[in-house]
Design a protein around this motif. Structure first.
Motif, PDB file in Angstrom:
ATOM      1  N   PHE A   9       0.842  -1.192   0.000  1.00 16.99           N
ATOM      2  CA  PHE A   9       0.000   0.000   0.000  1.00 16.99           C
ATOM      3  C   PHE A   9       0.879   1.245   0.000  1.00 16.99           C
ATOM      4  O   PHE A   9       1.961   1.218   0.538  1.00 16.99           O
ATOM      5  CB  PHE A   9      -0.926   0.000   1.220  1.00 16.99           C
ATOM      6  N   PRO A  10       0.450   2.352  -0.593  1.00 15.94           N
ATOM      7  CA  PRO A  10      -0.871   2.543  -1.159  1.00 15.94           C
ATOM      8  C   PRO A  10      -1.009   1.912  -2.546  1.00 15.94           C
ATOM      9  O   PRO A  10      -0.095   2.018  -3.369  1.00 15.94           O
ATOM     10  CB  PRO A  10      -0.987   4.065  -1.265  1.00 15.94           C
ATOM     11  N   LEU A  11      -2.147   1.269  -2.752  1.00 17.86           N
ATOM     12  CA  LEU A  11      -2.480   0.807  -4.098  1.00 17.86           C
ATOM     13  C   LEU A  11      -2.795   2.016  -4.959  1.00 17.86           C
ATOM     14  O   LEU A  11      -3.226   3.041  -4.447  1.00 17.86           O
ATOM     15  CB  LEU A  11      -3.686  -0.134  -4.042  1.00 17.86           C
ATOM     16  N   ARG A  12      -2.586   1.891  -6.271  1.00 18.37           N
ATOM     17  CA  ARG A  12      -2.862   3.018  -7.182  1.00 18.37           C
ATOM     18  C   ARG A  12      -3.667   2.519  -8.365  1.00 18.37           C
ATOM     19  O   ARG A  12      -3.266   1.538  -9.003  1.00 18.37           O
ATOM     20  CB  ARG A  12      -1.558   3.635  -7.669  1.00 18.37           C
ATOM     21  N   LYS A  13      -4.779   3.147  -8.644  1.00 20.41           N
ATOM     22  CA  LYS A  13      -5.649   2.773  -9.762  1.00 20.41           C
ATOM     23  C   LYS A  13      -6.003   4.032 -10.541  1.00 20.41           C
ATOM     24  O   LYS A  13      -6.452   5.018  -9.945  1.00 20.41           O
ATOM     25  CB  LYS A  13      -6.947   2.128  -9.256  1.00 20.41           C
ATOM     26  N   GLY A  14      -5.853   3.999 -11.833  1.00 16.19           N
ATOM     27  CA  GLY A  14      -6.293   5.109 -12.672  1.00 16.19           C
ATOM     28  C   GLY A  14      -5.519   6.393 -12.393  1.00 16.19           C
ATOM     29  O   GLY A  14      -4.394   6.382 -11.895  1.00 16.19           O
ATOM     30  N   LEU A  15      -6.180   7.510 -12.698  1.00 16.34           N
ATOM     31  CA  LEU A  15      -5.531   8.820 -12.525  1.00 16.34           C
ATOM     32  C   LEU A  15      -5.452   9.172 -11.045  1.00 16.34           C
ATOM     33  O   LEU A  15      -6.449   9.068 -10.333  1.00 16.34           O
ATOM     34  CB  LEU A  15      -6.348   9.906 -13.239  1.00 16.34           C
ATOM     35  N   HIS A  16      -4.307   9.619 -10.606  1.00 12.96           N
ATOM     36  CA  HIS A  16      -4.182  10.020  -9.204  1.00 12.96           C
ATOM     37  C   HIS A  16      -2.967  10.926  -9.047  1.00 12.96           C
ATOM     38  O   HIS A  16      -2.078  10.948  -9.916  1.00 12.96           O
ATOM     39  CB  HIS A  16      -4.028   8.791  -8.302  1.00 12.96           C
ATOM     40  N   ALA A  17      -2.970  11.677  -7.961  1.00 12.66           N
ATOM     41  CA  ALA A  17      -1.779  12.446  -7.604  1.00 12.66           C
ATOM     42  C   ALA A  17      -0.888  11.534  -6.761  1.00 12.66           C
ATOM     43  O   ALA A  17      -1.386  10.817  -5.894  1.00 12.66           O
ATOM     44  CB  ALA A  17      -2.183  13.676  -6.790  1.00 12.66           C
ATOM     45  N   ARG A  18       0.435  11.545  -7.021  1.00 12.27           N
ATOM     46  CA  ARG A  18       1.311  10.716  -6.179  1.00 12.27           C
ATOM     47  C   ARG A  18       1.439  11.324  -4.794  1.00 12.27           C
ATOM     48  O   ARG A  18       1.411  10.614  -3.794  1.00 12.27           O
ATOM     49  CB  ARG A  18       2.693  10.556  -6.828  1.00 12.27           C
ATOM     50  N   GLN A  19       1.614  12.626  -4.745  1.00  9.14           N
ATOM     51  CA  GLN A  19       1.632  13.327  -3.457  1.00  9.14           C
ATOM     52  C   GLN A  19       0.231  13.905  -3.228  1.00  9.14           C
ATOM     53  O   GLN A  19      -0.212  14.749  -4.001  1.00  9.14           O
ATOM     54  CB  GLN A  19       2.676  14.452  -3.477  1.00  9.14           C
ATOM     55  N   ALA A  20      -0.449  13.426  -2.179  1.00  4.51           N
ATOM     56  CA  ALA A  20      -1.797  13.931  -1.871  1.00  4.51           C
ATOM     57  C   ALA A  20      -1.792  15.449  -1.788  1.00  4.51           C
ATOM     58  O   ALA A  20      -0.837  16.051  -1.299  1.00  4.51           O
ATOM     59  CB  ALA A  20      -2.277  13.350  -0.544  1.00  4.51           C
ATOM     60  N   HIS A  21      -2.847  16.055  -2.255  1.00  2.05           N
ATOM     61  CA  HIS A  21      -3.121  17.503  -2.179  1.00  2.05           C
ATOM     62  C   HIS A  21      -2.193  18.334  -3.073  1.00  2.05           C
ATOM     63  O   HIS A  21      -2.157  19.559  -2.943  1.00  2.05           O
ATOM     64  CB  HIS A  21      -3.026  18.080  -0.748  1.00  2.05           C
ATOM     65  N   VAL A  22      -1.398  17.685  -3.922  1.00  3.63           N
ATOM     66  CA  VAL A  22      -0.460  18.441  -4.779  1.00  3.63           C
ATOM     67  C   VAL A  22      -0.606  17.940  -6.215  1.00  3.63           C
ATOM     68  O   VAL A  22      -0.647  16.718  -6.445  1.00  3.63           O
ATOM     69  CB  VAL A  22       1.004  18.267  -4.299  1.00  3.63           C
ATOM     70  N   ASP A  23      -0.646  18.880  -7.175  1.00  4.28           N
ATOM     71  CA  ASP A  23      -0.684  18.542  -8.610  1.00  4.28           C
ATOM     72  C   ASP A  23      -1.761  17.494  -8.911  1.00  4.28           C
ATOM     73  O   ASP A  23      -1.476  16.394  -9.411  1.00  4.28           O
ATOM     74  CB  ASP A  23       0.695  18.028  -9.082  1.00  4.28           C
ATOM     75  N   LEU A  24      -3.016  17.859  -8.655  1.00 10.02           N
ATOM     76  CA  LEU A  24      -4.122  16.952  -8.941  1.00 10.02           C
ATOM     77  C   LEU A  24      -4.225  16.766 -10.452  1.00 10.02           C
ATOM     78  O   LEU A  24      -3.952  17.695 -11.212  1.00 10.02           O
ATOM     79  CB  LEU A  24      -5.450  17.524  -8.439  1.00 10.02           C
ATOM     80  N   PRO A  25      -4.614  15.565 -10.930  1.00  5.93           N
ATOM     81  CA  PRO A  25      -4.849  15.385 -12.366  1.00  5.93           C
ATOM     82  C   PRO A  25      -5.824  16.454 -12.866  1.00  5.93           C
ATOM     83  O   PRO A  25      -6.803  16.768 -12.188  1.00  5.93           O
ATOM     84  CB  PRO A  25      -5.459  13.985 -12.452  1.00  5.93           C
ATOM     85  N   ALA A  26      -5.550  17.007 -14.058  1.00  6.44           N
ATOM     86  CA  ALA A  26      -6.352  18.121 -14.579  1.00  6.44           C
ATOM     87  C   ALA A  26      -7.830  17.747 -14.580  1.00  6.44           C
ATOM     88  O   ALA A  26      -8.208  16.640 -14.978  1.00  6.44           O
ATOM     89  CB  ALA A  26      -5.893  18.455 -15.998  1.00  6.44           C
ATOM     90  N   GLY A  27      -8.664  18.660 -14.119  1.00  4.48           N
ATOM     91  CA  GLY A  27     -10.114  18.479 -14.154  1.00  4.48           C
ATOM     92  C   GLY A  27     -10.671  17.614 -13.041  1.00  4.48           C
ATOM     93  O   GLY A  27     -11.859  17.289 -13.059  1.00  4.48           O
ATOM     94  N   THR A  28      -9.841  17.228 -12.093  1.00  7.98           N
ATOM     95  CA  THR A  28     -10.353  16.359 -11.019  1.00  7.98           C
ATOM     96  C   THR A  28     -10.480  17.114  -9.695  1.00  7.98           C
ATOM     97  O   THR A  28      -9.867  18.162  -9.492  1.00  7.98           O
ATOM     98  CB  THR A  28      -9.444  15.134 -10.780  1.00  7.98           C
ATOM     99  N   PHE A  29     -11.303  16.552  -8.833  1.00  7.76           N
ATOM    100  CA  PHE A  29     -11.482  17.051  -7.467  1.00  7.76           C
ATOM    101  C   PHE A  29     -11.077  15.925  -6.531  1.00  7.76           C
ATOM    102  O   PHE A  29     -11.493  14.782  -6.699  1.00  7.76           O
ATOM    103  CB  PHE A  29     -12.946  17.435  -7.226  1.00  7.76           C
TER     104      PHE A  29
END
Ligand SMILES: [Fe+2]
Length: 380
Positions: A9-29
């Motif tokens: 862990f952490p598991l990662r699926k699909g679009l995600h930010a590697r560092q939480a709260h920083v550089d979110l994938p465009a258009g995501t919340f």
């Protein structure tokens, strides 16, 4: 399963930010789904819509907002009925939210000609407006707007406020209130213990007369009478006393590159709840770092925020003297205008007090009288 047992862990699926709260994938919340407040196992979900964009809610679970400003002068029978512990006009806390660990009250005291003693819990006052003198068996302490007053269970005390309007938030704790460990920040961070003020023994009203002590036990008052002033303590020693710290002497910790969770702003802890102070501070400066709180459902805690002063950057339509309650299980996060607005400002001047409770809270009839029932739709 603990984190130590699960090195994948952490598991990662699909679009995600590697560092939480920083550089979110465009258009995501980003939504944080986490246990134990902000300390336990956590997953960040990247969504195409803010999770607060609901169209309607059926059933009792919803976010709540209250305007406490008109409450102190209310003579409504429902408000009077919700007073915990005292029916005296000079000191009549109005209970708003409560569970078996903590109760939140709104208090507008006048000069008390009697003393009060809480046998049910510690009393933590946040002075939203007003000033005066607090007389206790440990001595007297002046107080002013922005002060926290911490009064241990069993202390005999009374308020002697000045002539200005008095508005206090009382956080009544049914367990002992302490301050959190500073850990790697060191013992002088957030506030230096030397900034704490304690009562001084001083001359008191020794005129011979009858004095009453109103003792609250299990929310019932017993009055004990003395032929002398019960402040007759001529000296004391020990490590249990009343103490005071002002929010302007609390120095919030922050990061220029990472939005710290609310737990970084903890001021007091007790069994099953925490009190945090959100205070004036610069925003994160790095381009990709979030500046507003992430969406979350805070599934293990009910969250109460009391807004005292300044502009509350993540909440639209909230003013001084208002309070929100976000129960466990339904999401909350920044209001739509807050995200773009946060990019145009360098700092926040907010002063707010948060109470996060492990057990679900219940609202009183008095709270219902000052509720904004359209609050659930305010993220639209
Ligand atoms: Fe929250």
């Amino acid at each position: 399963m603990s984190k130590k047992e699960t090195p994948l862990f952490p598991l990662r699926k699909g679009l995600h930010a590697r560092q939480a709260h920083v550089d979110l994938p465009a258009g995501t919340f980003e939504e944080e789904h986490a246990r134990q407040g902000f300390f336990g196992r956590t997953t960040h979900l990247y969504r195409l819509h803010p999770v607060t964009d609901w169209t309607r809610i059926e059933g009792p679970l919803r976010p709540h907002s209250y305007d406490l400003n008109p409450l102190a002068d209310s003579t409504d029978a429902k408000v009077r009925a919700s007073m915990f512990g005292s029916t005296e006009p000079a000191f009549a806390p109005i209970c708003l939210l409560h569970n078996s660990d903590v109760a939140l009250h709104w208090v507008a005291p006048a000069a008390m000609d009697f003393f009060y003693r809480n046998a049910d819990g510690d009393d933590v006052y946040y002075i939203h407006a007003g000033a005066g003198k607090l007389e206790t068996t440990f001595g007297a302490l002046t107080y002013a707007t922005g002060d926290y007053l911490v009064i241990p269970r069993g202390t005999t005390y009374r308020f002697l406020p000045d002539a200005t309007p008095q508005r206090y938030l009382l956080i009544e704790s049914f367990s002992e209130v302490t301050i959190p460990d500073r850990n790697q920040l060191g013992p002088n961070a957030i506030f230096d213990p030397a900034m704490i003020d304690t009562p001084e023994l001083e001359p008191y009203d020794a005129t011979p007369r009858e004095w009453a002590v109103h003792i609250k036990r299990e929310s019932q008052i017993t009055k004990v009478y003395y032929p002398f002033n019960p402040l007759d303590v001529v000296g004391w020693k020990g490590d249990l006393t009343v103490w005071r710290i002002n929010v302007k002497d609390i120095r919030p910790i922050l990061s220029a590159r990472y939005h710290l969770p609310p737990s970084a702003h903890s001021t007091f802890i007790a069994h099953n709840f925490v009190i945090c102070s959100f205070l004036p501070r610069p925003f994160e400066e790095e381009e990709g770092a979030m500046r507003v709180p992430f969406f979350h459902s805070n599934i293990d805690y009910d969250e109460v925020l009391f807004y005292s002063a300044g502009h509350f950057f993540s909440r639209d339509g909230i003013g001084e003297g208002m309070m929100t309650w976000h129960p466990q299980g339904i999401h909350h996060g920044p209001h739509p205008k807050a995200i773009p607005l946060s990019r145009t400002k360098d700092r926040t001047d907010e002063v707010a007090v948060m109470v996060d409770t492990f057990r679900p809270l219940k609202a009183t009839a008095a709270a219902g009288l000052v509720e904004n029932t359209d609050y659930w739709a305010s993220w639209k």
